[in-house]
Design an enzyme around this catalytic site. Structure first.
Site, PDB file in Angstrom:
ATOM      1  N   ARG A  59     -14.120  -0.797 -14.733  1.00  0.00           N
ATOM      2  CA  ARG A  59     -13.806  -1.091 -13.325  1.00  0.00           C
ATOM      3  C   ARG A  59     -13.981   0.118 -12.407  1.00  0.00           C
ATOM      4  O   ARG A  59     -13.209   0.320 -11.466  1.00  0.00           O
ATOM      5  CB  ARG A  59     -12.367  -1.603 -13.188  1.00  0.00           C
ATOM      6  CG  ARG A  59     -12.139  -3.000 -13.758  1.00  0.00           C
ATOM      7  CD  ARG A  59     -12.536  -4.054 -12.740  1.00  0.00           C
ATOM      8  NE  ARG A  59     -12.175  -5.372 -13.214  1.00  0.00           N
ATOM      9  CZ  ARG A  59     -11.068  -6.014 -12.861  1.00  0.00           C
ATOM     10  NH1 ARG A  59     -10.221  -5.483 -12.016  1.00  0.00           N
ATOM     11  NH2 ARG A  59     -10.825  -7.206 -13.338  1.00  0.00           N
TER      12      ARG A  59
ATOM     13  N   ARG B 294     -11.342  -1.493  -5.839  1.00  0.00           N
ATOM     14  CA  ARG B 294     -10.451  -1.292  -4.691  1.00  0.00           C
ATOM     15  C   ARG B 294      -9.834   0.084  -4.556  1.00  0.00           C
ATOM     16  O   ARG B 294      -9.341   0.430  -3.493  1.00  0.00           O
ATOM     17  CB  ARG B 294      -9.330  -2.343  -4.735  1.00  0.00           C
ATOM     18  CG  ARG B 294      -9.814  -3.739  -4.372  1.00  0.00           C
ATOM     19  CD  ARG B 294      -8.762  -4.786  -4.658  1.00  0.00           C
ATOM     20  NE  ARG B 294      -8.511  -4.839  -6.091  1.00  0.00           N
ATOM     21  CZ  ARG B 294      -7.852  -5.823  -6.701  1.00  0.00           C
ATOM     22  NH1 ARG B 294      -7.356  -6.826  -5.999  1.00  0.00           N
ATOM     23  NH2 ARG B 294      -7.674  -5.812  -8.000  1.00  0.00           N
TER      24      ARG B 294
ATOM     25  N   TYR C   6      -9.446 -18.372 -19.505  1.00  0.00           N
ATOM     26  CA  TYR C   6      -9.444 -18.698 -18.068  1.00  0.00           C
ATOM     27  C   TYR C   6      -9.857 -20.143 -17.820  1.00  0.00           C
ATOM     28  O   TYR C   6      -9.333 -20.813 -16.935  1.00  0.00           O
ATOM     29  CB  TYR C   6     -10.369 -17.737 -17.307  1.00  0.00           C
ATOM     30  CG  TYR C   6      -9.811 -16.329 -17.248  1.00  0.00           C
ATOM     31  CD1 TYR C   6      -8.847 -15.984 -16.307  1.00  0.00           C
ATOM     32  CD2 TYR C   6     -10.218 -15.354 -18.153  1.00  0.00           C
ATOM     33  CE1 TYR C   6      -8.316 -14.709 -16.261  1.00  0.00           C
ATOM     34  CE2 TYR C   6      -9.692 -14.069 -18.113  1.00  0.00           C
ATOM     35  CZ  TYR C   6      -8.730 -13.754 -17.169  1.00  0.00           C
ATOM     36  OH  TYR C   6      -8.198 -12.495 -17.131  1.00  0.00           O
TER      37      TYR C   6
ATOM     38  N   ARG D  52     -16.361  -4.392   1.090  1.00  0.00           N
ATOM     39  CA  ARG D  52     -15.760  -5.681   0.775  1.00  0.00           C
ATOM     40  C   ARG D  52     -15.283  -6.383   2.052  1.00  0.00           C
ATOM     41  O   ARG D  52     -15.454  -7.595   2.202  1.00  0.00           O
ATOM     42  CB  ARG D  52     -14.582  -5.467  -0.172  1.00  0.00           C
ATOM     43  CG  ARG D  52     -13.940  -6.733  -0.707  1.00  0.00           C
ATOM     44  CD  ARG D  52     -12.768  -6.281  -1.587  1.00  0.00           C
ATOM     45  NE  ARG D  52     -12.086  -7.340  -2.271  1.00  0.00           N
ATOM     46  CZ  ARG D  52     -11.150  -8.099  -1.730  1.00  0.00           C
ATOM     47  NH1 ARG D  52     -10.832  -7.954  -0.460  1.00  0.00           N
ATOM     48  NH2 ARG D  52     -10.549  -9.022  -2.443  1.00  0.00           N
TER      49      ARG D  52
ATOM     50  N   ASP E 280     -18.641 -10.170 -12.323  1.00  0.00           N
ATOM     51  CA  ASP E 280     -17.393 -10.562 -12.981  1.00  0.00           C
ATOM     52  C   ASP E 280     -17.703 -11.387 -14.212  1.00  0.00           C
ATOM     53  O   ASP E 280     -18.764 -12.006 -14.296  1.00  0.00           O
ATOM     54  CB  ASP E 280     -16.502 -11.365 -12.033  1.00  0.00           C
ATOM     55  CG  ASP E 280     -15.052 -11.343 -12.511  1.00  0.00           C
ATOM     56  OD1 ASP E 280     -14.378 -10.321 -12.276  1.00  0.00           O
ATOM     57  OD2 ASP E 280     -14.626 -12.313 -13.149  1.00  0.00           O
TER      58      ASP E 280
END
Ligand code: CP3
Length: 352
Positions: free
Chosen positions: A26, A30, A152, A39, A76
């Site tokens: 990652r 952010r 998921y 973003r 992703d």
């Protein structure tokens, strides 16, 4: 194209290098102000993934800011179930959500390997990033493992207890095996297209492998990861090998089994003693990890001490890729990341 820095690829193949290469799970995200700015202009996270130019810009941001030895495709793992028609969205503060989760026999029966055309935005991003990198460092492609994707797909989003998928595992294992088989076929095709578009290495993320029982891990996760690796393209158009990394969070108890799955390298979370891990896997695989991402909330001196401890734990010789034991936290100070990368590069020279 010739790589100017191939230290990462050499370490994955357990060849000698002058220092220990480093990248961070990652690494784009952010915690970087420049990511938050792009973003905000793009709309949302999925808009970043689907737009070739945005995905290229944010992939390169950490490579430009820090002296990293690899870039990882900005995307992703949930793009694959989205292409299967499950309807992915990200709700602020809640994480991923699927509009059409796979929760009954009928839904399992209708599930199919998606047309890879639906994922062309990912392959276009790979090609665009490769061009922008211009051989500076290798590009990592990635996918989720069949089990982690299924978590998921069945739960419909993130979960703490995995009650729905474990109910399926223990009451209708036949249904779960069908989902995992389709996922394995989809992931194989997906990774092969990323390799065809220019990925120099690929990583399979099994974030939730560690929630399985000892017996179930082999049957419901590792078996399908092994199948995928068997189906992957081994070299690029110039004959360069494409190494495969398998990261199972919480997989420290299964390192010997995992060392036989066909992967070139295994990712380690932070719960493992890297010296013991190296003894267990021998010269079968390289090891990637295993810095606790939360240790980046310590001082510069604490970060350096932790880097020194892990490098000493792995010891002399080839086959170590420095990384975090899981993704970087969004509140991490980018200055500590710089300290980590510099410490790995300077302190590791003594071990090569
Ligand atoms: O490593 C990289 O820099 C490449 C990009 C990458 C992302 N997700 C970007 C992302 C990679 C390799 C992933 C993998 C991924 N995605 C995993 C496996 C690795 C892991 O972290 O365990 C999983 C389980 C997912 C699913 C996912 N995506 C979740 C649960 C979330 C929400 C959690 C969160 O941090 O908000 C995401 C969103 C996501 N994927 C973000 C990023 C940068 C945050 C998006 C944003 O709000 O900007």
């Amino acid at each position: 194209m010739e790589l100017k820095n191939d230290t990462f690829i050499k370490a994955l193949l357990r060849q000698d290098t002058d220092y220990t290469p480093v990248w961070l799970m990652r690494q784009a995200g952010r915690y970087l102000p420049e990511y938050r700015e792009v973003r905000a202009n793009a709309g949302g996270f999925l808009d970043l993934c689907r737009n070739t130019d945005f995905a290229t810009v944010v992939t390169l941001q950490p490579v430009e800011r820090f002296n990293l030895d690899a870039a990882i495709l900005f995307s992703d793992i949930l793009t694959v179930p989205d292409a299967m028609g499950l309807g992915l969205s990200f709700v602020a503060g809640e994480g991923p959500k699927f509009a059409h989760p796979i929760q009954d026999e009928n839904a399992v029966k209708q599930l199919a390997v998606p047309d890879m055309e639906k994922l062309s935005y990912v392959f276009n991003a790979v090609a665009s990033i490769k061009q922008a990198l211009n051989g500076r460092v290798p590009l990592i492609g990635f996918s989720g493992s069949p089990w982690t994707l299924a978590c998921y797909m069945v739960e419909g989003g993130s979960s703490r207890e995995f009650r729905l998928i474990k109910s399926m595992l223990y009451s209708r294992p036949d249904l779960l095996h069908r989902v995992l088989e389709i996922n394995a076929q989809a992931v194989t095709a997906y990774l092969n297209q990323q390799i065809a578009a220019g990925a120099n290495a690929v990583q399979i993320f099994d974030t939730w492998g560690g929630v399985l029982s000892d017996k179930a891990f082999g049957e419901f996760s590792l078996q399908y990861i092994t199948k995928i690796i068997n189906g992957l393209t081994k070299t690029d158009a110039d004959g360069n090998p494409i190494p495969v990394i398998v990261f199972v969070k919480g997989g420290g108890l299964w390192l010997e089994q995992m060392a036989n799955c066909g992967a070139d390298a295994l990712g380690l979370d932070w719960t493992v003693d890297i010296a013991a891990a190296r003894r267990l896997v021998g010269d079968k695989v390289a090891l990637q990890g295993n810095f606790d991402p939360m240790a980046l909330f310590g001082t510069k001196q604490a970060v350096e001490a932790e880097v020194a401890r892990i490098l000493a734990g792995y010891g002399k010789g080839n086959g170590h890729i420095f990384n975090l034991g899981h993704g970087i936290h969004q509140h991490t100070d980018p200055e500590r990341v710089k300290d980590l990368v510099e410490a790995v590069h300077s302190l590791s020279k003594a071990y090569h």
